[in-house]
Design an enzyme around this catalytic site. Structure first.
Site, mmCIF file in Angstrom:
data_model
loop_
_atom_site.group_PDB
_atom_site.id
_atom_site.type_symbol
_atom_site.label_atom_id
_atom_site.label_comp_id
_atom_site.label_asym_id
_atom_site.label_seq_id
_atom_site.Cartn_x
_atom_site.Cartn_y
_atom_site.Cartn_z
ATOM 1 N N LYS A 188 42.387 54.367 13.016
ATOM 2 C CA LYS A 188 40.945 54.527 13.217
ATOM 3 C C LYS A 188 40.363 55.573 12.250
ATOM 4 C CE LYS A 188 41.278 51.410 16.362
ATOM 5 N NZ LYS A 188 41.505 51.390 17.796
HETATM 6 C C1 LIG Z 1 42.020 50.628 19.087
HETATM 7 C C2 LIG Z 1 41.092 50.020 20.084
HETATM 8 C C3 LIG Z 1 41.062 50.426 21.426
HETATM 9 C C4 LIG Z 1 42.114 51.291 22.029
HETATM 10 O O1 LIG Z 1 42.261 52.520 21.443
HETATM 11 P P1 LIG Z 1 43.513 53.434 21.842
HETATM 12 O O2 LIG Z 1 43.073 54.800 21.435
HETATM 13 O O3 LIG Z 1 44.673 52.932 21.063
HETATM 14 O O4 LIG Z 1 43.730 53.310 23.296
HETATM 15 C C5 LIG Z 1 40.068 49.938 22.247
HETATM 16 N N1 LIG Z 1 39.163 49.053 21.799
HETATM 17 C C6 LIG Z 1 39.187 48.606 20.536
HETATM 18 C C7 LIG Z 1 38.131 47.623 20.102
HETATM 19 C C8 LIG Z 1 40.169 49.048 19.638
HETATM 20 O O5 LIG Z 1 40.211 48.550 18.396
#
Ligand SMILES: *Cc1c(COP(=O)(O)O)cnc(C)c1O
Length: 388
Positions: A188
């Protein structure tokens, strides 16, 4: 001239961590305080101020942020929660964890976000909340979605996992819903290894999320190992163990200082892709809508198999050229859980399925170079000329 293959594999994603992050982690290790403490408080304050929210609650994932948001909004058995099928497991699974029914709305073929027209048709007397996912880092149509939520008196949660820094009409993602849920997973925009954040303006929601994130223990016990703390605590409800450690928060503080430069690098590379892929017939890029600031978390393209290779063949050809790609997302209603438990079937959401079969995400991150981007573009052009 045939394109020369690079020596090393270009991964789909790679976080950008520097000396600042290393020093910050070492300082936490030396301090003797590793779990949630001063660094987590500092990270929350910085994040709260970056988004412009009244509260920010650090948690150990965006999944935890979504789960706590829905629980704090009293989503439970018998309730329906509307969201997009074109998302990651976490969005749907947290609805299931609350005992509620995930109700999907098909997506807009241009933005790949849930389509507001379809949304209103899915609102029923059981609808408790909407979870709006800002796909790839481009916000949903928040004006219409917030109006629909207000009109029908249902809660709005933003899954802003892709959307640190995303804006809609100059307002940051995370400012539209009752809560905004962010992810600091390594792919991210900014990372803490694993981590997440809940933003909200609501006193009661902030308090409930914070308490549920630490076993449902009453807040006065929060600092029970500091000199301000006390040994006595009370468990008000069966909460979860969702807190973010100071080791992770220390990384987050340094990453958040760099967020605007990260997004600027992503924007620059996205422009290079836009220009370089403009003349490639079989590739369609995602257009940024007016009044949006796209965080450029993902750079998704659609592969038109009638003018080039099949999408899966494209992915293999890119791998041969030592380029990592990824597919976001396999629509939730195509997964066994959602078919078995909720009766969803192939064909239920035709736009999401059509996009899914054509979509692929190209590498886009600040730790890659302009040459890397050029290599990806050259490869896609070589494939257009029939190269392997
Ligand atoms: C990555 C992601 C999540 C979850 O994030 P985590 O921090 O790994 O729990 C939730 N929603 C979307 C759309 C994602 O891409």
């Amino acid at each position: 001239m045939p394109q020369l293959l690079r020596d090393d594999f270009l991964p789909f994603s790679r976080p950008k961590l520097g000396e600042e992050e290393k020093r910050a982690v070492l300082a936490v290790l030396d301090s003797g305080w590793l779990t949630t403490g001063q660094r987590a408080r500092e990270f929350e304050e910085m994040f709260r101020s970056y988004i412009g929210a009244r509260y920010a609650i650090a948690v150990n994932s965006c999944t935890a942020a979504l789960h706590l948001s829905l629980l704090a909004l009293n989503v439970g058995p018998g309730d329906e929660v509307i969201t997009t099928p074109f998302t990651f497991a976490a969005t749907g699974n947290t609805i299931v964890h609350c005992g509620a029914l995930p109700v999907f709305v098909d997506i807009d073929p241009l933005t790949f976000n849930l389509a507001p027209d379809g949304l209103e048709k899915k609102i029923s007397s059981r609808t408790k909340a909407i979870v709006a996912v800002h796909f790839a880092g481009q916000a949903c149509e928040m004006e219409r979605i917030t109006a629909l939520a207000a009109k029908h008196k249902i809660a709005l949660v933003e899954d802003a996992a892709h959307a640190v820094g995303t804006e809609y009409k100059r307002i940051k993602a995370g400012r539209f819903g009752q809560t905004g849920c962010f992810s600091f997973y390594p792919t991210k925009t900014i990372t803490t290894g694993e981590g997440g954040m809940i933003t909200t303006d609501d006193d009661a929601l902030a308090k409930r999320c914070r308490q549920l994130a630490l076993h449902g223990i009453s807040l006065s016990a929060w600092q029970r190992y500091s000199d301000k703390g006390q040994w006595f605590y009370q468990i008000d409800e069966a909460g979860f163990k969702y807190n973010l450690s100071d080791v992770q928060a220390a990384i987050g503080i340094q990453q958040l200082k760099k967020v605007e430069s990260f997004i600027a690098a992503r924007e620059k590379y996205a422009r290079l892709y836009d220009d370089g892929l403009h003349d490639v017939d079989y590739v369609q890029v995602q257009r940024v809508q007016p009044h949006h600031r796209h965080s450029r978390h993902l750079y998704p393209v659609l592969i038109d198999a009638s003018k080039g290779p099949e999408r899966d063949v494209f992915i293999e050809k890119m791998k041969t050229r030592k380029i990592g790609t990824s597919v976001h997302f396999i629509p939730l209603h195509l997964h066994p859980l959602y078919q078995r438990s909720f009766g969803y079937r192939d064909g239920d959401f035709p736009v999401a399925e059509r996009i899914y079969r054509a979509i692929v995400s190209l590498p886009l991150y600040p730790s890659m170079t302009e040459q890397d981007v050029g290599y990806v573009i050259d490869s896609i052009q070589a494939i257009a000329r029939g190269g392997c």
